[in-house]
Enzyme design. Structure first.
Site, PDB file in Angstrom:
ATOM      1  N   GLY C  54       0.705  -1.293  -0.204  1.00 43.98           N
ATOM      2  CA  GLY C  54       0.010   0.107   0.065  1.00 43.98           C
ATOM      3  C   GLY C  54       0.625   1.391   0.024  1.00 43.98           C
ATOM      4  O   GLY C  54       1.992   1.247   0.418  1.00 43.98           O
ATOM      5  N   SER C  55       0.031   2.134  -0.446  1.00 45.07           N
ATOM      6  CA  SER C  55       0.747   3.712  -0.267  1.00 45.07           C
ATOM      7  C   SER C  55       0.644   4.348   1.141  1.00 45.07           C
ATOM      8  O   SER C  55       0.062   3.717   1.901  1.00 45.07           O
ATOM      9  CB  SER C  55       0.232   4.674  -1.403  1.00 45.07           C
ATOM     10  OG  SER C  55       0.367   4.333  -2.467  1.00 45.07           O
ATOM     11  N   GLY C  56       1.506   5.281   1.243  1.00 44.38           N
ATOM     12  CA  GLY C  56       1.451   5.981   2.618  1.00 44.38           C
ATOM     13  C   GLY C  56       2.404   5.700   3.464  1.00 44.38           C
ATOM     14  O   GLY C  56       2.569   5.974   4.866  1.00 44.38           O
ATOM     15  N   HIS C  57       3.525   4.977   2.885  1.00 46.47           N
ATOM     16  CA  HIS C  57       4.820   4.386   3.898  1.00 46.47           C
ATOM     17  C   HIS C  57       5.937   5.027   3.264  1.00 46.47           C
ATOM     18  O   HIS C  57       6.928   4.384   3.839  1.00 46.47           O
ATOM     19  CB  HIS C  57       4.961   2.949   3.953  1.00 46.47           C
ATOM     20  CG  HIS C  57       3.668   2.372   4.252  1.00 46.47           C
ATOM     21  ND1 HIS C  57       2.941   2.430   5.633  1.00 46.47           N
ATOM     22  CD2 HIS C  57       2.427   1.392   3.513  1.00 46.47           C
ATOM     23  CE1 HIS C  57       1.973   1.662   5.737  1.00 46.47           C
ATOM     24  NE2 HIS C  57       1.778   1.186   4.525  1.00 46.47           N
ATOM     25  N   ASP C 110      -1.513  -8.369   0.158  1.00 45.07           N
ATOM     26  CA  ASP C 110      -0.385  -8.595  -0.575  1.00 45.07           C
ATOM     27  C   ASP C 110       0.145  -9.841  -0.971  1.00 45.07           C
ATOM     28  O   ASP C 110       0.517 -10.419  -1.943  1.00 45.07           O
ATOM     29  CB  ASP C 110       0.711  -7.844   0.127  1.00 45.07           C
ATOM     30  CG  ASP C 110       0.528  -6.092   0.549  1.00 45.07           C
ATOM     31  OD1 ASP C 110      -0.010  -5.711  -0.446  1.00 45.07           O
ATOM     32  OD2 ASP C 110       0.918  -5.879   1.430  1.00 45.07           O
ATOM     33  N   HIS C 219      -0.038   0.395   9.816  1.00 44.09           N
ATOM     34  CA  HIS C 219      -1.288   0.876   9.331  1.00 44.09           C
ATOM     35  C   HIS C 219      -2.186   1.098  10.477  1.00 44.09           C
ATOM     36  O   HIS C 219      -3.270   1.294  10.291  1.00 44.09           O
ATOM     37  CB  HIS C 219      -2.171  -0.383   8.572  1.00 44.09           C
ATOM     38  CG  HIS C 219      -1.231  -1.029   7.552  1.00 44.09           C
ATOM     39  ND1 HIS C 219      -0.331  -1.803   7.549  1.00 44.09           N
ATOM     40  CD2 HIS C 219      -0.793  -0.384   6.184  1.00 44.09           C
ATOM     41  CE1 HIS C 219       0.212  -2.184   6.684  1.00 44.09           C
ATOM     42  NE2 HIS C 219       0.032  -1.413   5.585  1.00 44.09           N
TER      43      HIS C 219
END
Ligand SMILES: Nc1ncnc2c1ncn2[C@@H]1O[C@H](COP(=O)(O)OP(=O)(O)O)[C@@H](O)[C@H]1O
Ligand SMILES: Nc1ncnc2c1ncn2[C@@H]1O[C@H](COP(=O)(O)OP(=O)(O)O)[C@@H](O)[C@H]1O
Ligand SMILES: [Mg+2]
Ligand SMILES: [Mg+2]
Ligand SMILES: [Mg+2]
Ligand SMILES: [Mg+2]
Lengths: 211, 331, 331, 211
Positions: C54-57, C110, C219
């Site tokens: 996921g994005s945001g990392h 994932d 998360h």
């Protein structure tokens, strides 16, 4: 007044001044960065500790120089650099004496104020500590009556001056960037000086009681 | 407070201890002066560059002590100036005999304390020059540009002056480069949240969730406009307008761009801003020849960002691209 | 919300566009697949390493595509898996004929989507191997270590496997190194604030000011202990106890340490943690041979940090110190 | 039911399902990462758009395959990968037909469920979407009565199943990490399936009205 009488009074006043921390932080936060509370309270504590380390034979000059050095390094900032510079100049002026009479106090305040003005380049009405210093010097210069009465008059003048700074727009230091929004807030530096005078008054009162 | 700290009054000293322990091959404190830190190989045979200011802005200031950057730093408490003595200690340790440039942001306390240090250096026969960084275009109108604050543009000034010092330039030359870099650089920033001083424990100012302050300073100094938060593109437009109105890069020119995070804003969002900056500049036929996107000058955990643009000529271009390395910055 | 974004539903694509625009010499998207990004020089003549999530990392995951690191990445929405097709597109573009290692964190979505991609690769005759990063020691007890989440330890795995691929190792060998790096690595984290998903606009969980959650996931997955925030040293002690209880580095051994910020926590505070970690390790006569302090695996604007320790032998030491470079990471 | 009758009903149901976004986000946020709301609502929209692009002659197999592809890529996640895999398997199983009768529905659900179980490795009681799927298959397999009645019974079974998941501890996916603290929260994936059945029921009702 001899330094022997003076030193416990000063120590007591500085302790009282430390309690102004939150008020000064809030005043500085409103139009500056909020560190003035720390500068004054840590600075006051550092001076107290510095004075406690001095021998009984310390002169007025030594006391002022020690105060300047301690205040400059406790929480370095605009206020500490200006005040330390002023105290250092006054220590040179007063030098080797071990009494501080009214004339000495006047020299102290005049020298310190002149130095602050020269270094900080502020003028009267720029909403700085100068706005409170100058009128109290006026009072002291023209004073009649006993010391406590004169001090009370100086406090009155400083109170008026601090209140008046609320109507001014800051022209110096961080607060100058805040521009018009500084109007309505009293100046922290001027307030700090007022609180010092009040603290000295309180210390004198309790030293008289305990005598 | 959401802070991972121990005794707040000991915060800065703990941070410095840890940084020195982590990077002993690159940094060391001046003996007896833990707040005065220099390159491990100082003074070397080059002009010294000493910077400094309050803590809470990492990588500014300490992070820019390194090869091709500054030679020394005096570290103040959080958001507070270092003392004149601390600056002077860094000066002495940075002086190879070729003199020392004072390069720092235009803040009253710092100006006074570096001034004091310059007096002390003068007494000891160390030549100093001072260049103030005044890149924050929204902190004062053009007519009073010399009263502007120094913010992320410091990184550009360090980079150019540091490269000049590293290649052996004289003090006069390094100062000229620093001045030129400052003159060619403008920054504008936006804040979305206040910060909390560790020792004070309270926000230094109030900013409601969903509000933004355009022109905010890196200590939370108020800006020129407070209002509801706008989309990133609209915010970037405001900041770029302020910058380009003054810098006015001609079509065909080349610039360096730094999109800087103030602390809490994710790297993802900084790239959203960068995307807009690039579109604006290419719309004016201006090329981004050098870029940095990330946290380069922070304000503790403040949410927000700043945009810095430097108009390049060949001389600045070469210096900005020169190698540099510190524990916090590599180029 | 205190976010510098435009349309939240377009957030990730805008970020990727800007990153690709900023770094065209280092990164490029697979034609027709904007969420599948590879090294500009992919596939080269080496084993491919594809990661994703996921994005945001940031810098995870895209930030570790580069020389001496991964060769490709599939980028999901914020905190969401990429699709199997996106992973497969990165796989094809990373394959030089020498096969592709899938190296990513152990998250259900994932795992399913990389599994799908592996099926597609198999149909096309591309050899793949999968190594899951499972370093988050507080996400499951030792008995179920294979169900643990992957967090900042990914950086160690990328670094070691990437260096092995770069020097020309075979797929089997690169996979062995990755597995070895994962087996030698443990991470434990603490969260001090929640994050807000751009598209959701609300915190994904609640954490009051002044509270901490030990063992939090990147998360915001709940951890093992929630309570009043403790001093940094006490927090570091908790995290190090969890790590060292399992890793148990013998006296005289060498480790790599990564003190990682989750987003909003200032670099200053990360160094406070680092200082404690160093004291703990030197108290056990363990040497920190390699260190990183900064933001290496984030969770948007979450306040908090994680500590990662890798027990080194000569092989891992050499790989972890090998050169690497991406727009987000340099060594 | 022919695909011609089915498609507008499905489109209508998917539109209704999008409104479950906030509820599903909150359920997933309580014990997972909170993205389920986006997965379902974006996924439903993507399927609707995909179906709208299909020609009038699309078979059940094509519809299911399109739905699978759209759902897999709309907001990739655990749920989308599992459901897409299930739909893809069902599309292979049902293939070239253009009617979907009750037996076809049973095949669809059975095939999809078996695939989800195989890929996700969850068992009944692990607090996943399976816990809602399995009892509704049971109802459908043993159903008597008209379609709407059977659907209502399936909804009843799913409601019970969802309510029962609240008492369980999650054993799969992100929620498994939350451990005991998942008890008390119903499962988001199971709830999403329930909301789909309810949305179909509502769409059938209004399609009957407007007929
Ligand atoms: N140039 C100046 N001359 C005299 N006094 C000044 C000047 N600038 C600031 N001050 C005084 O200093 C006070 C702020 O001190 P301080 O908080 O230490 O400043 P800073 O945080 O900006 O270093 C102001 O309230 C004002 O009274
Ligand atoms: N292994 C599994 N098998 C079956 N269903 C699962 C499994 N793991 C999770 N689920 C279902 O998926 C739902 C969560 O989906 P989603 O939010 O997409 O997951 P994530 O955000 O972790 O990718 C859960 O509520 C549960 O019903
Ligand atoms: Mg101040
Ligand atoms: Mg200050
Ligand atoms: Mg997810
Ligand atoms: Mg989820």
């Amino acid at each position: 007044m001899s330094v022997h009488t003076l030193r416990p009074v000063l120590a007591d006043a500085l302790l009282t001044l430390e309690a102004a921390r939150d008020e000064l932080r809030d005043l500085d936060a409103a139009i500056g960065d909020g560190d003035l509370g720390i500068t004054i309270s840590e600075g006051a504590r550092a001076i107290r500790e510095g004075l406690a380390d001095l021998g009984d034979d310390a002169t007025v000059g030594t006391i002022l120089r020690t105060a300047a050095q301690r205040f400059a390094t406790a929480n370095p900032s605009t206020m500490s650099a200006l005040v330390a510079g002023g105290l250092l100049a006054a220590s040179r002026e007063l030098g080797d004496t071990d009494t501080l009479d009214r004339a000495g106090c006047l020299t102290l305040l005049e020298t310190a104020t002149a130095t602050i003005q020269q270094r900080g380049k502020a003028e009267l009405g720029d909403k700085t500590i100068l706005d409170a210093l100058v009128p109290t010097i006026e009072v002291l210069r023209n004073a009649a009556g006993d010391d406590r009465t004169v001090l009370k008059e100086m406090i009155g003048a400083a109170e008026e001056a601090v209140a008046a700074t609320a109507g001014l727009q800051s022209q110096r230091g961080r607060a100058a960037w805040v521009g018009e929004r500084t109007i309505g807030h009293p100046d922290g530096g001027a307030t700090a000086y007022l609180r010092l005078l009040q603290a000295i008054d309180r210390a004198l009162a309790s030293s008289t009681e305990s005598d | 407070m959401r802070k991972l700290i121990n005794d707040p009054d000991n915060f800065v000293d703990e941070v410095l201890d840890a940084i020195l322990a982590a990077h002993p091959d690159q940094l060391c404190a001046v003996p007896g002066e833990p707040r005065s830190i220099v390159r491990a190989d100082a003074p070397g045979d080059r002009v010294g560059i000493v910077t400094g200011g309050g803590s809470g802005h990492l990588p500014v200031f300490l992070g820019y002590v390194g090869v091709g950057l500054c030679s020394g730093v005096a570290v103040g408490n959080v958001f507070s100036s270092p003392s004149g003595e601390q600056v002077y200690a860094a000066t002495k340790a940075s002086n190879s005999g070729r003199g020392v440039l004072y390069l720092f942001g235009n803040y009253g306390g710092d100006v006074l304390n570096f001034g004091l240090a310059a007096d002390l250096a003068d007494l000891d026969g160390i030549a100093t020059k001072t260049v103030l960084v005044t890149d924050d275009v929204l902190s004062a109108p053009a007519g009073r540009a010399d009263t502007r604050r120094g913010v992320a543009g410091m990184v550009v000034a360090y980079k150019c002056a540091g490269a000049a010092a590293e290649r052996g330039d004289t003090l006069e030359e390094v100062a000229r480069i620093a001045e030129k870099a400052v003159a060619a650089t403008r920054t504008a920033g936006v804040g979305l949240s206040p910060t909390i001083l560790p020792a004070a424990g309270k926000p230094t100012f109030e900013l409601a969730d969903g509000e933004m302050e355009i022109g905010i300073g890196i200590h939370g100094e108020p800006g020129v406009h407070r209002g509801p938060l706008e989309p990133a593109d609209a915010v970037a437009d405001r900041l770029m307008t302020a910058i380009l109105d003054e810098l006015d890069p001609p079509a065909g020119s080349r610039v360096a761009v730094l999109v800087n995070g103030l602390g809490a804003t994710p790297l993802e969002e900084l790239y959203v801003l960068y995307g807009r900056v690039q579109r604006i500049l290419s719309g004016r036929d201006v090329t981004i020849a050098s870029k940095l996107v990330g946290e380069y000058a922070t304000s503790l955990e403040m949410a927000g960002a700043s945009i810095t643009v430097t108009l390049l000529d060949d001389e600045l271009s070469e210096l900005i691209d020169a190698p540099a390395s510190s524990p916090f910055f590599r180029r």
